[in-house]
Design an enzyme around this catalytic site. Structure first.
Site, PDB file in Angstrom:
ATOM      1  N   GLY A  58     -25.172  12.134  -7.925  1.00 18.38           N
ATOM      2  CA  GLY A  58     -25.233  11.001  -6.992  1.00 18.38           C
ATOM      3  C   GLY A  58     -25.390  11.391  -5.534  1.00 18.38           C
ATOM      4  O   GLY A  58     -25.633  10.534  -4.683  1.00 18.38           O
ATOM      5  N   ARG A  83     -19.075  -4.366  13.713  1.00 13.52           N
ATOM      6  CA  ARG A  83     -18.228  -5.567  13.871  1.00 13.52           C
ATOM      7  C   ARG A  83     -16.755  -5.206  13.902  1.00 13.52           C
ATOM      8  O   ARG A  83     -15.963  -5.876  14.537  1.00 13.52           O
ATOM      9  CB  ARG A  83     -18.510  -6.572  12.734  1.00 13.52           C
ATOM     10  CG  ARG A  83     -19.750  -7.407  13.004  1.00 13.52           C
ATOM     11  CD  ARG A  83     -20.135  -8.252  11.827  1.00 13.52           C
ATOM     12  NE  ARG A  83     -20.651  -7.448  10.739  1.00 13.52           N
ATOM     13  CZ  ARG A  83     -21.067  -7.933   9.576  1.00 13.52           C
ATOM     14  NH1 ARG A  83     -21.002  -9.237   9.359  1.00 13.52           N
ATOM     15  NH2 ARG A  83     -21.539  -7.152   8.649  1.00 13.52           N
ATOM     16  N   HIS A  97     -23.851  -5.544  17.515  1.00 14.15           N
ATOM     17  CA  HIS A  97     -22.762  -6.525  17.614  1.00 14.15           C
ATOM     18  C   HIS A  97     -21.872  -6.214  18.815  1.00 14.15           C
ATOM     19  O   HIS A  97     -21.502  -7.109  19.565  1.00 14.15           O
ATOM     20  CB  HIS A  97     -21.928  -6.553  16.337  1.00 14.15           C
ATOM     21  CG  HIS A  97     -20.816  -7.544  16.409  1.00 14.15           C
ATOM     22  ND1 HIS A  97     -21.040  -8.900  16.313  1.00 14.15           N
ATOM     23  CD2 HIS A  97     -19.496  -7.388  16.630  1.00 14.15           C
ATOM     24  CE1 HIS A  97     -19.895  -9.530  16.452  1.00 14.15           C
ATOM     25  NE2 HIS A  97     -18.942  -8.634  16.654  1.00 14.15           N
ATOM     26  N   ASP A 132     -20.048 -18.889  18.500  1.00 13.79           N
ATOM     27  CA  ASP A 132     -18.733 -18.415  18.977  1.00 13.79           C
ATOM     28  C   ASP A 132     -18.945 -17.811  20.366  1.00 13.79           C
ATOM     29  O   ASP A 132     -20.083 -17.624  20.804  1.00 13.79           O
ATOM     30  CB  ASP A 132     -18.082 -17.421  18.002  1.00 13.79           C
ATOM     31  CG  ASP A 132     -18.965 -16.230  17.670  1.00 13.79           C
ATOM     32  OD1 ASP A 132     -19.687 -15.759  18.567  1.00 13.79           O
ATOM     33  OD2 ASP A 132     -18.928 -15.774  16.507  1.00 13.79           O
ATOM     34  N   LYS A 138     -15.076 -20.404  17.325  1.00  7.92           N
ATOM     35  CA  LYS A 138     -14.927 -20.094  15.902  1.00  7.92           C
ATOM     36  C   LYS A 138     -13.718 -19.177  15.721  1.00  7.92           C
ATOM     37  O   LYS A 138     -13.501 -18.270  16.520  1.00  7.92           O
ATOM     38  CB  LYS A 138     -16.190 -19.371  15.416  1.00  7.92           C
ATOM     39  CG  LYS A 138     -16.127 -18.875  14.000  1.00  7.92           C
ATOM     40  CD  LYS A 138     -17.388 -18.106  13.630  1.00  7.92           C
ATOM     41  CE  LYS A 138     -17.256 -16.629  13.873  1.00  7.92           C
ATOM     42  NZ  LYS A 138     -18.443 -15.862  13.468  1.00  7.92           N
ATOM     43  N   ARG A 177     -11.844 -16.767  12.745  1.00  9.70           N
ATOM     44  CA  ARG A 177     -11.936 -16.258  11.376  1.00  9.70           C
ATOM     45  C   ARG A 177     -10.570 -15.720  10.980  1.00  9.70           C
ATOM     46  O   ARG A 177      -9.966 -14.939  11.720  1.00  9.70           O
ATOM     47  CB  ARG A 177     -12.979 -15.131  11.296  1.00  9.70           C
ATOM     48  CG  ARG A 177     -13.344 -14.748   9.869  1.00  9.70           C
ATOM     49  CD  ARG A 177     -14.256 -13.542   9.854  1.00  9.70           C
ATOM     50  NE  ARG A 177     -15.615 -13.816  10.290  1.00  9.70           N
ATOM     51  CZ  ARG A 177     -16.596 -14.238   9.502  1.00  9.70           C
ATOM     52  NH1 ARG A 177     -16.379 -14.464   8.230  1.00  9.70           N
ATOM     53  NH2 ARG A 177     -17.805 -14.419   9.984  1.00  9.70           N
ATOM     54  N   GLY A 185     -23.170 -16.409   5.636  1.00 11.77           N
ATOM     55  CA  GLY A 185     -23.839 -17.648   6.044  1.00 11.77           C
ATOM     56  C   GLY A 185     -22.843 -18.693   6.525  1.00 11.77           C
ATOM     57  O   GLY A 185     -23.230 -19.756   7.000  1.00 11.77           O
TER      58      GLY A 185
END
Ligand code: R5P
Length: 297
Positions: free
Chosen positions: A36, A93, A127, A163, A186, A188, A219
């Site tokens: 991997g 973020r 961001h 926001d 906004k 969260r 979304g």
């Protein structure tokens, strides 16, 4: 200048760089070991200054490791990575410890790039720019929203930031199109992720409104903002978003919010067969015209 395209670079963006910007392209050989782990190899000799392009979505973690491998491979070839072009910068973020015991993810992911003497990042709508500049990077941050709205050909009466964080983006668009700008608050929930929008009087009756934001993930932000706008009497609502990290769930959430259009940049690879109300705009020329202001290649 040689531009090295890593696997996260969306095809349409790479095509734009080659055809519209005339960039000389080098693509490393990629493979995955049976266990991997990733492998890359730069097949050609390179010299001088190199720019590496990598968009860090989807599979952010693998794309980050691939970026590190490429930066080391370039230095092993005796060349120098002059700057990174990161159309989408993942992990920005979580730019602070919102809850006790959390990491500052931006620091964890980007700090070690400084060991390779990378000092400049060209990015589309990071961001949190400050989270990168505080690590010592010079950041050229390209805001694409006016370009996107222009490409959408939609006339809007008001620009809304969903926001406070999105307000500088919304103000830039409002200034370009000479329309007013507003924002909503906004919140969260940091544990459940649930979004709440504060009740606020919005004077949008009969207006066409553009919601401007940097990222779509679930979304939820766009859907809640659209809901508030329609409740306040808006005639139509479109979303203008830099990076759409779309999934079937987020497309569903946006679809049921009744936005008439999502216009978004090709900074990340998108699912095939998007619904017609999602318009993806090429931002390659925007990126290369910004770079040509301060570097010759
Ligand atoms: C958050 O502060 C960002 O600017 C976006 O508003 C957010 O990431 C959007 O996420 P979602 O689509 O999950 O609401």
């Amino acid at each position: 200048m040689i531009f090295i395209y890593l696997s996260g670079t969306p095809n349409s963006l790479a095509k734009g760089f080659e055809e519209k910007c005339g960039w000389k392209v080098l693509r490393p050989i990629n493979k995955v070991f049976p266990d991997g782990e990733q492998y890359i190899r730069l097949p050609e000799a390179i010299a001088g200054n190199v720019a590496i392009i990598q968009s860090l979505y989807p599979e952010q973690d693998r794309k980050i490791v691939e970026l590190y491998l490429a930066v080391e491979a370039v230095s092993g070839r005796g060349a120098r990575t002059k700057f990174l072009i990161l159309p989408y910068t993942a992990y920005t973020r979580q730019d602070k410890r919102f809850l006790e015991g959390e990491p500052v993810s931006t620091k964890a992911v980007y700090q070690n790039l400084r060991l390779f003497e990378i000092d400049t990042i060209v990015a589309v709508d990071v961001h949190s720019i400050q989270s990168l500049t505080s690590l010592g990077f010079k950041v050229h941050n390209i805001l694409p929203h006016s370009h996107l709205l222009n490409a959408a050909g939609e006339k809007v009466d008001l620009v809304l930031a969903p926001d406070r964080g999105a307000l500088p983006r919304a103000m830039e668009v409002a200034k370009t199109f000479n329309v007013p700008c507003d924002y909503i608050e906004k919140f969260r929930d940091r544990v459940t992720g649930e979004i709440r929008i504060d009740r606020k009087e919005l004077n949008v009756s009969g207006m066409s409104v553009a919601i401007v934001d940097d990222i779509i993930s679930t979304g939820g932000t766009i859907a809640k903002a659209a809901h508030a706008l329609y409740n306040a009497g808006a005639k139509s609502v479109i979303a203008v978003v830099s990076h759409s990290l779309l999934s079937l769930e987020s497309i569903d959430a946006l679809s049921s919010s009744n936005i008439s259009k999502l216009v978004t940049a090709n900074t990340v690879s998108m699912p095939n067969n998007l619904p017609k109300w999602i318009q993806v705009v090429d931002v390659s020329s925007l990126i290369c015209s910004e770079i040509s202001k301060w570097v010759s290649y």
